[in-house]
Design an enzyme around this catalytic site. Sequence first.
Site, PDB file in Angstrom:
ATOM      1  N   GLN A  62       7.441  -2.107  -7.196  1.00 25.39           N
ATOM      2  CA  GLN A  62       6.143  -1.568  -7.569  1.00 25.39           C
ATOM      3  C   GLN A  62       6.022  -1.196  -9.040  1.00 25.39           C
ATOM      4  O   GLN A  62       4.909  -1.130  -9.560  1.00 25.39           O
ATOM      5  CB  GLN A  62       5.813  -0.359  -6.698  1.00 25.39           C
ATOM      6  CG  GLN A  62       5.648  -0.733  -5.225  1.00 25.39           C
ATOM      7  CD  GLN A  62       5.324   0.457  -4.351  1.00 25.39           C
ATOM      8  OE1 GLN A  62       6.214   1.125  -3.863  1.00 25.39           O
ATOM      9  NE2 GLN A  62       4.047   0.739  -4.156  1.00 25.39           N
ATOM     10  N   ASP A 100       4.847  -9.160 -11.013  1.00 28.21           N
ATOM     11  CA  ASP A 100       5.672  -9.841 -12.031  1.00 28.21           C
ATOM     12  C   ASP A 100       5.985  -8.919 -13.216  1.00 28.21           C
ATOM     13  O   ASP A 100       7.101  -8.918 -13.731  1.00 28.21           O
ATOM     14  CB  ASP A 100       4.954 -11.087 -12.573  1.00 28.21           C
ATOM     15  CG  ASP A 100       4.894 -12.215 -11.547  1.00 28.21           C
ATOM     16  OD1 ASP A 100       5.380 -12.006 -10.413  1.00 28.21           O
ATOM     17  OD2 ASP A 100       4.358 -13.283 -11.878  1.00 28.21           O
ATOM     18  N   ARG A 141      13.225  10.075  -7.393  1.00 28.44           N
ATOM     19  CA  ARG A 141      13.533   9.110  -6.330  1.00 28.44           C
ATOM     20  C   ARG A 141      13.078   7.728  -6.785  1.00 28.44           C
ATOM     21  O   ARG A 141      11.901   7.511  -7.064  1.00 28.44           O
ATOM     22  CB  ARG A 141      12.806   9.496  -5.029  1.00 28.44           C
ATOM     23  CG  ARG A 141      12.991   8.448  -3.948  1.00 28.44           C
ATOM     24  CD  ARG A 141      12.315   8.814  -2.630  1.00 28.44           C
ATOM     25  NE  ARG A 141      12.537   7.714  -1.703  1.00 28.44           N
ATOM     26  CZ  ARG A 141      11.593   7.080  -1.015  1.00 28.44           C
ATOM     27  NH1 ARG A 141      10.322   7.455  -1.108  1.00 28.44           N
ATOM     28  NH2 ARG A 141      11.885   6.080  -0.224  1.00 28.44           N
ATOM     29  N   HIS A 179      13.603  -0.785  -0.565  1.00 21.65           N
ATOM     30  CA  HIS A 179      12.181  -0.460  -0.513  1.00 21.65           C
ATOM     31  C   HIS A 179      11.394  -1.780  -0.474  1.00 21.65           C
ATOM     32  O   HIS A 179      10.612  -2.082  -1.359  1.00 21.65           O
ATOM     33  CB  HIS A 179      11.783   0.420  -1.700  1.00 21.65           C
ATOM     34  CG  HIS A 179      10.525   1.226  -1.507  1.00 21.65           C
ATOM     35  ND1 HIS A 179      10.497   2.606  -1.560  1.00 21.65           N
ATOM     36  CD2 HIS A 179       9.254   0.846  -1.243  1.00 21.65           C
ATOM     37  CE1 HIS A 179       9.246   3.028  -1.352  1.00 21.65           C
ATOM     38  NE2 HIS A 179       8.470   1.980  -1.161  1.00 21.65           N
ATOM     39  N   ASN A 233      13.454   2.538   3.188  1.00 26.48           N
ATOM     40  CA  ASN A 233      12.164   3.185   3.105  1.00 26.48           C
ATOM     41  C   ASN A 233      11.230   2.649   4.180  1.00 26.48           C
ATOM     42  O   ASN A 233      10.945   1.453   4.218  1.00 26.48           O
ATOM     43  CB  ASN A 233      11.507   2.949   1.743  1.00 26.48           C
ATOM     44  CG  ASN A 233      10.155   3.647   1.644  1.00 26.48           C
ATOM     45  OD1 ASN A 233      10.097   4.880   1.637  1.00 26.48           O
ATOM     46  ND2 ASN A 233       9.077   2.888   1.612  1.00 26.48           N
ATOM     47  N   GLU A 234      10.776   3.516   5.050  1.00 31.20           N
ATOM     48  CA  GLU A 234       9.714   3.218   6.015  1.00 31.20           C
ATOM     49  C   GLU A 234       9.903   1.923   6.799  1.00 31.20           C
ATOM     50  O   GLU A 234       9.095   1.004   6.699  1.00 31.20           O
ATOM     51  CB  GLU A 234       8.362   3.160   5.299  1.00 31.20           C
ATOM     52  CG  GLU A 234       7.968   4.437   4.606  1.00 31.20           C
ATOM     53  CD  GLU A 234       6.498   4.437   4.182  1.00 31.20           C
ATOM     54  OE1 GLU A 234       5.848   3.383   4.240  1.00 31.20           O
ATOM     55  OE2 GLU A 234       6.005   5.509   3.799  1.00 31.20           O
ATOM     56  N   ASN A 269       8.204  10.661   4.917  1.00 30.43           N
ATOM     57  CA  ASN A 269       7.001  10.304   4.157  1.00 30.43           C
ATOM     58  C   ASN A 269       5.768  10.641   4.982  1.00 30.43           C
ATOM     59  O   ASN A 269       5.670  10.249   6.141  1.00 30.43           O
ATOM     60  CB  ASN A 269       6.957   8.790   3.849  1.00 30.43           C
ATOM     61  CG  ASN A 269       7.974   8.382   2.795  1.00 30.43           C
ATOM     62  OD1 ASN A 269       8.744   9.216   2.308  1.00 30.43           O
ATOM     63  ND2 ASN A 269       7.973   7.116   2.451  1.00 30.43           N
ATOM     64  N   TYR A 293       1.370  11.024   4.641  1.00 31.08           N
ATOM     65  CA  TYR A 293       0.148  10.948   3.835  1.00 31.08           C
ATOM     66  C   TYR A 293      -1.102  11.401   4.556  1.00 31.08           C
ATOM     67  O   TYR A 293      -1.983  11.988   3.963  1.00 31.08           O
ATOM     68  CB  TYR A 293      -0.088   9.498   3.378  1.00 31.08           C
ATOM     69  CG  TYR A 293       0.875   9.000   2.337  1.00 31.08           C
ATOM     70  CD1 TYR A 293       2.090   8.418   2.684  1.00 31.08           C
ATOM     71  CD2 TYR A 293       0.566   9.100   0.985  1.00 31.08           C
ATOM     72  CE1 TYR A 293       2.964   7.951   1.722  1.00 31.08           C
ATOM     73  CE2 TYR A 293       1.437   8.628   0.010  1.00 31.08           C
ATOM     74  CZ  TYR A 293       2.641   8.063   0.388  1.00 31.08           C
ATOM     75  OH  TYR A 293       3.505   7.612  -0.567  1.00 31.08           O
ATOM     76  N   GLU A 335       8.048  11.301   0.264  1.00 28.64           N
ATOM     77  CA  GLU A 335       6.761  10.845  -0.283  1.00 28.64           C
ATOM     78  C   GLU A 335       5.628  11.653   0.305  1.00 28.64           C
ATOM     79  O   GLU A 335       5.589  11.918   1.503  1.00 28.64           O
ATOM     80  CB  GLU A 335       6.475   9.361   0.037  1.00 28.64           C
ATOM     81  CG  GLU A 335       7.227   8.359  -0.792  1.00 28.64           C
ATOM     82  CD  GLU A 335       6.900   6.908  -0.403  1.00 28.64           C
ATOM     83  OE1 GLU A 335       5.761   6.626   0.019  1.00 28.64           O
ATOM     84  OE2 GLU A 335       7.802   6.072  -0.514  1.00 28.64           O
TER      85      GLU A 335
HETATM   86  C1  GBH Z   1       4.067   4.316   1.276  1.00 28.14           C
HETATM   87  O1  GBH Z   1       3.720   3.808   2.522  1.00 28.14           O
HETATM   88  C2  GBH Z   1       5.063   3.395   0.616  1.00 28.14           C
HETATM   89  O2  GBH Z   1       6.393   3.825   0.842  1.00 28.14           O
HETATM   90  C3  GBH Z   1       4.855   3.241  -0.852  1.00 28.14           C
HETATM   91  O3  GBH Z   1       5.577   2.140  -1.319  1.00 28.14           O
HETATM   92  C4  GBH Z   1       3.380   3.111  -1.155  1.00 28.14           C
HETATM   93  O4  GBH Z   1       3.143   2.874  -2.497  1.00 28.14           O
HETATM   94  C5  GBH Z   1       2.719   4.391  -0.719  1.00 28.14           C
HETATM   95  O5  GBH Z   1       2.874   4.557   0.648  1.00 28.14           O
HETATM   96  C6  GBH Z   1       1.223   4.478  -1.002  1.00 28.14           C
HETATM   97  O6  GBH Z   1       0.505   3.499  -0.300  1.00 28.14           O
HETATM   98  O7  GBH Z   1      -4.279  -0.361   6.847  1.00 28.14           O
HETATM   99  O8  GBH Z   1      -4.651   1.391   8.482  1.00 28.14           O
HETATM  100  O9  GBH Z   1      -3.081  -0.379   8.969  1.00 28.14           O
HETATM  101  C7  GBH Z   1       2.684   4.486   3.168  1.00 28.14           C
HETATM  102  C8  GBH Z   1       2.526   4.021   4.590  1.00 28.14           C
HETATM  103  C9  GBH Z   1       1.852   2.270   5.978  1.00 28.14           C
HETATM  104  C10 GBH Z   1       0.291   3.266   4.452  1.00 28.14           C
HETATM  105  C11 GBH Z   1       0.872   1.151   6.236  1.00 28.14           C
HETATM  106  C12 GBH Z   1      -0.673   2.158   4.708  1.00 28.14           C
HETATM  107  C13 GBH Z   1      -1.476   0.668   6.399  1.00 28.14           C
HETATM  108  C14 GBH Z   1      -2.454   1.402   7.257  1.00 28.14           C
HETATM  109  N1  GBH Z   1       1.662   2.872   4.662  1.00 28.14           N
HETATM  110  N2  GBH Z   1      -0.465   1.660   6.053  1.00 28.14           N
HETATM  111  S1  GBH Z   1      -3.699   0.436   7.931  1.00 28.14           S
END
Ligand code: GBH
Length: 509
Positions: free
Chosen positions: A55, A88, A113, A158, A202-203, A344, A346, A413
């Site tokens: 990323q 890239d 991290r 990751h 990661n995840e 993690n 959100y 996260e």
């Molecule tokens: C994290 O994943 C990642 O670890 C990180 O790399 C990323 O940059 C960060 O979140 C922010 O996005 O479209 O409703 O099906 C977060 C978990 C799981 C969130 C998949 C988005 C898709 C949901 N992600 N999810 S949906």
Amino acid sequence: MYAVDQRVSVSGYRSKMQDRLFVLLALVLQIGAGAEERELCFQNFKFGVATAAYQVEGAWNVSGKGESIWDRYTHERPDRIFDHQTGDVAADSYHLVEEDVRLLVDLGVQFYRFSISWPRILPSGFSNKINPDGVRYYNKLLDLLNQHNILPVVTMYHWDLPQTLQQLGGWTNPLIADHFVSYARVLFENFGPRVKTWLTFNEPLSFCQGGYGGIEAPGFGASGTDDYLCAHTVLRAHGMVFRMYDREFRKKQQGNVGITLDFSWPEPLTTSKNNQIAAEIFRQFSLGWFAHPIFSETGDYPPIMRKRIDYISKHQHFPRSRLPKFTPQEVEMIKGSADFLGFNHYTTYLVEKNYQPIPAQPSFDYDIGGIKTQKDDWPKSNSTWLKVVPWGFRKALNWVRKAYNNPPIIVTENGVSTRPGTQDLRRINYIEGYLKALHSAIYVDGCDVRGYTYWSLIDNFEWTRGFSERFGLYEVDYASPNKTRTKRLSAAYIAKVAKTRCLPQSWTT
Ligand code: GBH
């Protein structure tokens, strides 16, 4: 004792007794401060920020780096990526590592991290040939962090699998676990003397479901089959790396090895019994899928997953369950294979029971038994999936505490996307809300959380969302030749939190 422990690592177990004294002391201090302007502070706690290799690094094909599945995917399937962007160059952190560390110093965080790119270290995916420039790059980053007393928290994987290994089926191939162990050994050998906090993955929920069951790289979309195979290999690979660390490195290196799992909180849509059950099944299928084999007392997949997938598979005329089985030895090997849980979080979803009959086509979304939505009036972010629901964070942490006997947790996260611009009051508001929820989870409820990581240090390549979603404390100007980083208001907020370990009152919005 705990303080000594903290010098070498952000994790490490502390005793139940220390735990209780600690919560008690914190409460006494806070009551003493008076209810009106009670300051919320975190004791024996660390603050950090995160990024991931693909990323931010860029430099996708320089200095000996091999191709990853995300390189291949963004090049071959630009239609799947917002604005047809690629990583890239991304934020060009490969060339701007000094600058990134300057930002970390500016924030005053206790740890950083970041993740290591497997194909940058092992261009062919195999450990027969190590790329010296790759090792040099991460050594340079570790040197810089060390100079500034910033602890490294390092993710081994990751999502950027070497493309060579994808040709063999990627994570659906059980043999990839052995190659992951060899890769991990190279990391411990080269970086283990200085890295004391490791995350294997990661995840896995995101990359097994999204990558093997959906449209993230490699993007085959075989939901209900390949996603379970992926998870099975990943769980074995994780356990094998943990046991290898025990056997070959732990005594000398004295570090901690964990795994980062993502958990959006599934709240029942209504209080009906059926929706409550549906939400609980949803928890078992999302967090439990990976946490139960590692953190529960019994190990193995959650019984409800076993039961549902076996049953549905049978009705779909599969000769055997789509959920693979661990041998008893594997159950034992994976059980307890973590020094701490990386967490993690959100957002939150509402879950209701799915009453549809069994479809002919297998899918994880059917197996999970519930349908997820979000409330329209929850505050929005700049990501469709991310609504601001701080109370879900507290509930999620408490669910983990109860389900797995209060394991030590590092929040690896938490963060939010905003529109471009540096006046990001919405981000400050998000962080403040989630940190308040975290504070209650620790000091009211007794969850054993040792650290908090904001995602992300800088804006970066958001997978299939390209550069359209910005999570950074620093804005990145992708159009500028040197990917200029500009400080957002939230960076000052995090700096204050990291320095004082308290939530600044004057910022309350
Ligand atoms: C994290 O994943 C990642 O670890 C990180 O790399 C990323 O940059 C960060 O979140 C922010 O996005 O479209 O409703 O099906 C977060 C978990 C799981 C969130 C998949 C988005 C898709 C949901 N992600 N999810 S949906």
